[in-house]
Design a protein around this motif. Structure first.
Motif, short mmCIF file in Angstrom:
data_model
loop_
_atom_site.label_atom_id
_atom_site.label_comp_id
_atom_site.label_asym_id
_atom_site.label_seq_id
_atom_site.Cartn_x
_atom_site.Cartn_y
_atom_site.Cartn_z
N ALA A 1 0.79 -1.12 -0.01
CA ALA A 1 0.09 -0.02 -0.04
C ALA A 1 0.81 1.34 -0.14
N SER A 2 2.20 0.98 -0.06
CA SER A 2 2.80 2.25 0.17
C SER A 2 3.29 2.99 -1.21
N SER A 3 2.85 2.42 -2.21
CA SER A 3 3.36 2.93 -3.67
C SER A 3 2.31 2.63 -4.71
N GLY A 4 2.11 3.03 -5.92
CA GLY A 4 1.35 2.46 -7.13
C GLY A 4 -0.05 2.27 -7.06
N ILE A 5 -0.34 0.93 -7.52
CA ILE A 5 -1.67 0.53 -7.32
C ILE A 5 -2.13 0.40 -6.06
N GLY A 6 -1.51 -0.17 -5.36
CA GLY A 6 -1.93 -0.42 -3.82
C GLY A 6 -2.01 0.87 -3.06
N ALA B 1 3.46 -2.87 3.98
CA ALA B 1 4.34 -2.71 3.08
C ALA B 1 5.89 -2.53 3.82
N ARG B 2 7.05 -2.44 3.09
CA ARG B 2 8.30 -2.54 3.86
C ARG B 2 8.47 -0.88 4.37
N ASN B 3 7.96 -0.05 3.63
CA ASN B 3 8.39 1.42 3.81
C ASN B 3 7.41 1.78 4.95
N GLY C 1 6.16 -4.60 7.31
CA GLY C 1 6.83 -5.92 7.04
C GLY C 1 7.18 -6.17 5.59
N ASP C 2 8.12 -7.22 5.66
CA ASP C 2 8.73 -7.58 4.32
C ASP C 2 8.31 -9.09 3.91
N LEU C 3 7.26 -9.11 2.83
CA LEU C 3 6.78 -10.24 2.32
C LEU C 3 7.58 -11.29 1.94
N SER C 4 8.85 -10.66 1.59
CA SER C 4 9.76 -11.78 1.36
C SER C 4 10.48 -12.78 2.18
N ASN D 1 -4.31 -8.64 -2.09
CA ASN D 1 -2.98 -9.19 -2.18
C ASN D 1 -2.29 -8.26 -3.71
N ASN D 2 -1.74 -7.10 -3.19
CA ASN D 2 -1.08 -6.41 -4.24
C ASN D 2 0.34 -6.37 -4.48
N ALA D 3 0.91 -6.51 -3.34
CA ALA D 3 2.32 -6.30 -3.39
C ALA D 3 3.12 -7.17 -4.49
N VAL E 1 10.77 -15.40 -15.06
CA VAL E 1 10.03 -15.57 -13.56
C VAL E 1 8.72 -14.55 -13.44
N TYR E 2 8.92 -13.61 -13.52
CA TYR E 2 7.75 -12.64 -13.16
C TYR E 2 6.45 -13.12 -13.85
N SER E 3 6.55 -13.33 -15.20
CA SER E 3 5.24 -13.72 -15.98
C SER E 3 4.83 -14.88 -15.37
N THR F 1 5.20 -15.95 -12.57
CA THR F 1 4.60 -15.82 -11.01
C THR F 1 2.99 -15.26 -11.20
N LYS F 2 2.89 -14.46 -12.26
CA LYS F 2 1.73 -13.57 -12.52
C LYS F 2 0.47 -14.95 -13.07
N ALA F 3 1.17 -16.00 -13.76
CA ALA F 3 0.09 -16.87 -14.46
C ALA F 3 -0.43 -17.69 -13.23
N TYR G 1 0.67 -2.47 -18.72
CA TYR G 1 1.65 -1.34 -18.32
C TYR G 1 1.02 -0.12 -17.51
N THR G 2 1.16 0.00 -16.32
CA THR G 2 0.64 1.02 -15.53
C THR G 2 1.55 2.04 -15.03
N LYS G 3 1.51 3.21 -14.72
CA LYS G 3 2.46 4.31 -14.16
C LYS G 3 2.47 4.13 -12.92
N THR G 4 3.61 3.61 -12.57
CA THR G 4 3.86 3.36 -10.98
C THR G 4 5.44 3.17 -10.83
N ASN G 5 5.81 3.00 -9.64
CA ASN G 5 7.15 2.55 -9.54
C ASN G 5 7.85 1.54 -9.89
#
Ligand code: NAP
Length: 255
Positions: free
Chosen positions: A14-19, A37-39, A58-61, A85-87, A150-152, A154-156, A183-187
């Motif tokens: 929730a600290s940035s972008g879509i969240g 979020a971490r920040n 907190g850190d979800l990793s 679940n946005n992070a 890997v990213y794509s 994870t999203k599948a 493609y969305t305008k975020t960090n």
């Protein structure tokens, strides 16, 4: 949107972008927010503008954090109506461009933490016979994306998992919606070390979130944000994979 009024909603990332945009819009609709979020500083700063928001950084990793988050929410006597679940994050380049630790962390945040949180909160939702989960996937969920390998993948997973969960639990009053932005305008692009403006038209987070909240309210299991993204996602069903892979490879090479 009255639907979200007085609902207790947990938003990851929730600290940035879509969240952050989910938090802003849901605050406007009168939801009670739990933001993570971490920040920590950023979350505290945001919470000052949200009435009665709860901040749990907190850190979800860290694979122990989802259960810590759940326990802390329980100990505060909060009852989550909707989990968002946005992070998530990605990285650009061939597989060897990033180290294994980055990919392990990506799988933990994008897949494992999302699964852990869904499992924890759906237990309570099933007992109540109502609730909702919004999982942020991507248009990258619809096909393998070279240079975002890997990213794509994870999203599948996120899309597939969400559609299956919806099928299992919708009759028990739990709506699970997979959100698939392009493609969305975020960090996100900075974090993924992508060169900006390489992958076409960017949507604004406010439009992505608005469409997603409407889709979830209507009980939809899937939303693909934006007309062009819809065409791109569905074209994979009709075109041969050698062609869609080549198009994606050329598009992503520029990024
Ligand atoms: N922007 C796009 O083009 C796009 C397209 C499709 C899908 N998406 C998806 O949309 C979601 C939101 O991304 P965004 O575009 O809004 O990017 P963003 O601006 O970079 O936001 C990512 C959020 O995730 C949080 N996060 C990242 N790693 C984390 C970790 N280890 N632990 C806890 N929180 C973590 C970040 O917070 P902290 O840094 O404070 O931890 C931040 O709040 C992601 O799942 C992404 O995959 C984005």
């Amino acid at each position: 949107m009255n639907f979200y009024q007085n609902k207790t909603i947990l938003i990851t990332g929730a600290s940035s972008g879509i969240g952050l945009e989910f938090a802003n819009q849901l605050n406007e609709f009168g939801a009670k927010l739990i933001i993570t979020a971490r920040n920590k500083d950023k979350l505290n700063e945001l919470a000052e503008n949200y009435q009665g928001a709860t901040v749990i950084p907190g850190d979800l990793s860290d694979k122990t954090f989802p259960s810590q988050l759940y326990n802390e929410i329980q100990s505060k006597g909060l009852d989550v109506d909707i989990l968002i679940n946005n992070a998530g994050f990605g990285s650009i380049g061939k597989l060897l461009k990033s180290d294994l630790e980055t990919y392990e962390s990506m799988v933990q945040v994008n897949i494992t933490a999302l699964t852990q949180l869904s499992h924890l909160f759906i237990t309570d939702m099933a007992a109540k016979g109502k609730g909702g989960i919004i999982n942020v996937a991507s248009v990258a969920a619809f096909q393998p994306v070279p240079y975002m390998n890997v990213y794509s993948a994870t999203k599948a997973y996120v899309k597939s998992f969400s559609l299956a969960l919806h099928e299992e639990y919708s009759k028990k009053g739990i709506v699970v919606t997979a959100v698939c932005p392009g493609y969305t305008k975020t960090n996100f692009q900075n974090a993924a070390k992508m060169s900006s403006d390489a992958v076409g038209i960017k949507m604004l987070p406010k439009d992505v979130v608005w469409q997603s909240l409407i889709a979830h309210k209507k009980g939809k299991n899937l939303v693909i944000n934006g007309f062009i993204n819809k065409i791109m996602a569905h074209s994979n069903r009709f075109l041969p994979s050698f062609l869609t892979l080549a198009v994606a490879r050329n598009l992503m090479k520029k990024a």
